[in-house]
Design an enzyme around this catalytic site. Structure first.
Site, PDB file in Angstrom:
ATOM      1  N   CYS A   2       0.986  -1.291   0.080  1.00 53.14           N
ATOM      2  CA  CYS A   2      -0.345   0.017   0.048  1.00 53.14           C
ATOM      3  C   CYS A   2       0.633   1.297   0.071  1.00 53.14           C
ATOM      4  O   CYS A   2       2.064   0.948   0.213  1.00 53.14           O
ATOM      5  CB  CYS A   2      -1.038  -0.097   1.285  1.00 53.14           C
ATOM      6  SG  CYS A   2      -1.996  -1.357   1.442  1.00 53.14           S
ATOM      7  N   ARG A  16      -4.906   7.111   1.217  1.00 55.81           N
ATOM      8  CA  ARG A  16      -3.922   6.009   0.866  1.00 55.81           C
ATOM      9  C   ARG A  16      -4.790   5.186  -0.325  1.00 55.81           C
ATOM     10  O   ARG A  16      -5.556   5.236  -0.637  1.00 55.81           O
ATOM     11  CB  ARG A  16      -3.828   4.996   2.254  1.00 55.81           C
ATOM     12  CG  ARG A  16      -5.245   4.174   2.846  1.00 55.81           C
ATOM     13  CD  ARG A  16      -5.662   2.980   2.190  1.00 55.81           C
ATOM     14  NE  ARG A  16      -4.479   1.833   2.566  1.00 55.81           N
ATOM     15  CZ  ARG A  16      -4.317   1.578   3.709  1.00 55.81           C
ATOM     16  NH1 ARG A  16      -5.175   1.815   4.597  1.00 55.81           N
ATOM     17  NH2 ARG A  16      -3.287   0.477   3.738  1.00 55.81           N
ATOM     18  N   ASN A  79       1.130  -3.051   5.161  1.00 59.69           N
ATOM     19  CA  ASN A  79       1.626  -4.112   5.225  1.00 59.69           C
ATOM     20  C   ASN A  79       3.180  -3.840   5.547  1.00 59.69           C
ATOM     21  O   ASN A  79       3.849  -3.102   5.051  1.00 59.69           O
ATOM     22  CB  ASN A  79       1.550  -4.943   3.986  1.00 59.69           C
ATOM     23  CG  ASN A  79       1.878  -6.165   4.253  1.00 59.69           C
ATOM     24  OD1 ASN A  79       3.114  -6.674   4.339  1.00 59.69           O
ATOM     25  ND2 ASN A  79       1.004  -7.324   4.287  1.00 59.69           N
TER      26      ASN A  79
END
Length: 324
Positions: A2, A16, A79
């Site tokens: 991400c 995001r 992540n």
């Protein structure tokens, strides 16, 4: 994988790209002030700041991917596979599970500095939400209107980094990502001078040559560099439409298309959704891979004194306007 960024024009924005190969039925979720936030090992919050964001729509609990509270404090989990390390329960610590970390911090902090005070005694404890929903390896971008930090729980402890670029991707750790920007200090939004040799006449054959060397692959290190360069050189008008559109264009510089990142078993990582929250006004904007039209939810149009979460299914079908 991400990418998360902050951005400021007249107002302040946070959002995001959520890149993954699996959707967990994402929903825009408003958590009002009196929704009872229950935690596994720390004190519950029966009353707290209201917040809005996108959460997994697979549980009766605000499992936020990213969110902003009514004071403008925002947080996103990204992540951090192979590096995130969650701990056993520690006596005398604030033992917070990562799945409850976002509502726990946003529920009681108005600024990054307030959050930093809490984080001094936090232990991110290894407690799954359920057997069906184990913890994800994450690190977090936390930002208010003035500054941002990165939070990483690793084997050697909890790291808090000031984040002067307001960008976060994935591995490796944030300190390396920042150091790696040194390798790109020659990039520019201007046409470069010939510094190769004074013995050669080298031509400027295209616009945009100042950005030659900007990485274009989908790795987290390359996305960090590209997002930082794009954001820090971005120019936008101050209106809401201009600011929001520019925010999505910045995220567009690092979005992932289906088919380019093969994760096996005929699955591909791609940008499932992109978000942009005006943290001053509490308006949460988003678009999805299937729907490029921007949808907005204003948290202040809802009953923020309520006791139940307010959920809006993510609109994935795009309405195409035919003109002939």
């Amino acid at each position: 994988m991400c990418t998360s960024i902050t951005y400021s024009t007249h107002d302040h924005y946070f959002g995001r790209n959520f890149d993954y190969e699996i959707s967990y039925k994402e929903v825009v979720t408003v958590t009002p002030r009196n929704y009872p936030l229950e935690f596994r090992k720390v004190k519950d919050l029966d009353s707290h700041f209201a917040m809005i964001g996108i959460a997994a729509g697979v549980a009766d609990y605000p499992l936020y991917y990213d969110a902003t509270n009514e004071k403008g404090l925002s947080m996103a989990g990204l992540n951090f596979s192979g590096l995130a390390d969650y701990k056993e329960y520690a006596e005398g610590k604030l033992n917070v599970s990562p799945f409850e970390f976002i509502p726990w911090l946003l529920g009681q902090c108005a600024t990054v500095e307030e959050a930093k005070d809490l984080l001094k005694n936090v232990n991110l404890v290894n407690i799954n939400f359920s057997e069906q929903l184990p913890l994800s390896p994450l690190h977090w971008l936390l930002a208010d209107k003035n500054k941002s930090i990165v939070i990483e729980s690793m084997k050697d402890g909890l790291h808090i980094y000031d984040n002067p670029v307001g960008v976060l991707t994935n591995n490796p750790s944030f300190d390396y990502q920042m150091f790696n920007l040194n390798n790109y200090r020659s990039l520019s939004n201007k046409t470069p001078e010939n510094s190769f040799s004074n013995q050669l006449e080298l031509n400027v054959y295209s616009r945009g040559m100042g950005g030659m060397g900007l990485p274009g692959d989908l790795s987290s290190t390359s996305r960090f560099v590209r997002a930082a360069f794009t954001k820090l050189n971005s120019v936008s008008g101050k209106s809401e439409n201009e600011s929001v559109n520019q925010f999505f264009h910045i995220l567009g510089s690092v979005e992932q298309q289906k088919g380019l990142c093969d994760v096996g078993n005929e699955a591909y990582e791609y940008t499932i959704y992109s978000s942009c929250c005006n943290v001053d006004k509490g308006i949460y904007y988003y678009k999805t891979y299937e729907n490029n039209q921007i949808t907005a939810v204003n948290m202040h149009n809802e009953d923020l004194e309520g006791h139940k979460t307010i959920v809006f299914p993510v609109i994935k079908q795009e309405n195409v306007n035919y003109i002939n």
